[in-house]
Design a protein around this motif. Structure first.
Motif, mmCIF file in Angstrom:
data_model
loop_
_atom_site.group_PDB
_atom_site.id
_atom_site.type_symbol
_atom_site.label_atom_id
_atom_site.label_comp_id
_atom_site.label_asym_id
_atom_site.label_seq_id
_atom_site.Cartn_x
_atom_site.Cartn_y
_atom_site.Cartn_z
ATOM 1 N N GLU A 9 0.833 -1.204 0.000
ATOM 2 C CA GLU A 9 0.000 0.000 0.000
ATOM 3 C C GLU A 9 0.872 1.260 0.000
ATOM 4 O O GLU A 9 0.384 2.348 -0.238
ATOM 5 C CB GLU A 9 -0.913 0.005 1.228
ATOM 6 C CG GLU A 9 -1.929 -1.116 1.221
ATOM 7 C CD GLU A 9 -2.728 -1.198 2.513
ATOM 8 O OE1 GLU A 9 -2.229 -0.754 3.575
ATOM 9 O OE2 GLU A 9 -3.850 -1.720 2.457
ATOM 10 N N PRO A 51 -6.896 -8.459 -1.247
ATOM 11 C CA PRO A 51 -7.291 -7.045 -1.316
ATOM 12 C C PRO A 51 -8.803 -6.887 -1.333
ATOM 13 O O PRO A 51 -9.532 -7.814 -1.695
ATOM 14 C CB PRO A 51 -6.667 -6.574 -2.626
ATOM 15 C CG PRO A 51 -6.594 -7.807 -3.464
ATOM 16 C CD PRO A 51 -6.336 -8.940 -2.497
ATOM 17 N N VAL A 52 -9.259 -5.724 -0.937
ATOM 18 C CA VAL A 52 -10.691 -5.416 -0.938
ATOM 19 C C VAL A 52 -10.968 -4.322 -1.958
ATOM 20 O O VAL A 52 -10.057 -3.582 -2.349
ATOM 21 C CB VAL A 52 -11.187 -4.994 0.466
ATOM 22 C CG1 VAL A 52 -11.042 -6.137 1.452
ATOM 23 C CG2 VAL A 52 -10.459 -3.766 0.964
ATOM 24 N N ASN A 54 -11.586 -1.051 -3.937
ATOM 25 C CA ASN A 54 -11.066 0.314 -3.798
ATOM 26 C C ASN A 54 -9.668 0.395 -3.201
ATOM 27 O O ASN A 54 -9.130 1.493 -3.053
ATOM 28 C CB ASN A 54 -12.040 1.208 -3.018
ATOM 29 C CG ASN A 54 -13.377 1.323 -3.730
ATOM 30 O OD1 ASN A 54 -13.419 1.526 -4.939
ATOM 31 N ND2 ASN A 54 -14.458 1.149 -2.999
ATOM 32 N N ASP A 55 -9.056 -0.733 -2.850
ATOM 33 C CA ASP A 55 -7.654 -0.705 -2.432
ATOM 34 C C ASP A 55 -6.807 -0.193 -3.596
ATOM 35 O O ASP A 55 -7.046 -0.536 -4.757
ATOM 36 C CB ASP A 55 -7.143 -2.110 -2.080
ATOM 37 C CG ASP A 55 -7.384 -2.503 -0.633
ATOM 38 O OD1 ASP A 55 -7.862 -1.665 0.146
ATOM 39 O OD2 ASP A 55 -7.091 -3.665 -0.297
ATOM 40 N N LEU A 57 -2.915 -0.350 -4.663
ATOM 41 C CA LEU A 57 -1.703 -1.092 -4.318
ATOM 42 C C LEU A 57 -0.610 -0.779 -5.329
ATOM 43 O O LEU A 57 -0.881 -0.537 -6.510
ATOM 44 C CB LEU A 57 -1.990 -2.590 -4.307
ATOM 45 C CG LEU A 57 -3.115 -3.021 -3.373
ATOM 46 C CD1 LEU A 57 -3.570 -4.432 -3.695
ATOM 47 C CD2 LEU A 57 -2.669 -2.907 -1.925
ATOM 48 N N LYS A 105 -5.562 -0.764 -8.879
ATOM 49 C CA LYS A 105 -6.731 -0.368 -8.101
ATOM 50 C C LYS A 105 -7.702 -1.517 -8.167
ATOM 51 O O LYS A 105 -8.096 -1.985 -9.240
ATOM 52 C CB LYS A 105 -7.380 0.897 -8.640
ATOM 53 C CG LYS A 105 -8.589 1.260 -7.794
ATOM 54 C CD LYS A 105 -9.125 2.638 -8.014
ATOM 55 C CE LYS A 105 -10.278 2.838 -7.048
ATOM 56 N NZ LYS A 105 -10.824 4.135 -7.096
ATOM 57 N N VAL A 106 -8.100 -2.003 -7.007
ATOM 58 C CA VAL A 106 -8.996 -3.148 -6.917
ATOM 59 C C VAL A 106 -10.422 -2.660 -7.132
ATOM 60 O O VAL A 106 -10.875 -1.728 -6.463
ATOM 61 C CB VAL A 106 -8.857 -3.855 -5.553
ATOM 62 C CG1 VAL A 106 -9.784 -5.048 -5.464
ATOM 63 C CG2 VAL A 106 -7.408 -4.273 -5.321
#
Length: 108
Positions: A9, A51-52, A54-55, A57, A105-106
């Protein structure tokens, strides 16, 4: 030499130091060996960290050298239960430099 990636992150990393991952699950993975976790593919890195949406990375290339001590997924399978899915590798060097090579971006 194989290219290995690490996801974080943090968008300002210059190097990584070995440690026991803070999310290492006792009983399912090794919680004593300090290491730098990485994978030869970005997908493997993502699967490993859950990851969830809106993460954001950042993808780093690990700048290893011919003297780096690297264990592949087959060598650590007894220490990391999902290594066969993530293709996780461990770098056992005390410190390695990294180069930012991408951003993920997840989505939902």
């Amino acid at each position: 030499m194989q290219t290995l990636y690490h996801i974080s992150e943090d968008k300002n990393l210059k190097y990584l130091t070995k440690r026991v991952p803070r999310y290492a699950i006792k009983g399912k993975e090794n919680t004593t060996t300090e290491r730098i976790c990485c994978s030869p593919d970005i997908y493997g890195c993502l699967v490993a960290i859950f990851p969830v949406p809106n993460d954001v990375l950042y993808v780093y290339k690990c700048l290893t050298n011919k003297n780096s001590v690297i264990l592949n997924s087959k060598q650590i399978l007894k220490d990391v239960s999902d290594a066969e899915f993530t293709n996780e590798h461990w770098i056992l060097d005390k410190k390695i430099f990294v180069k930012l090579v991408g951003k993920v971006k997840v989505l939902d």
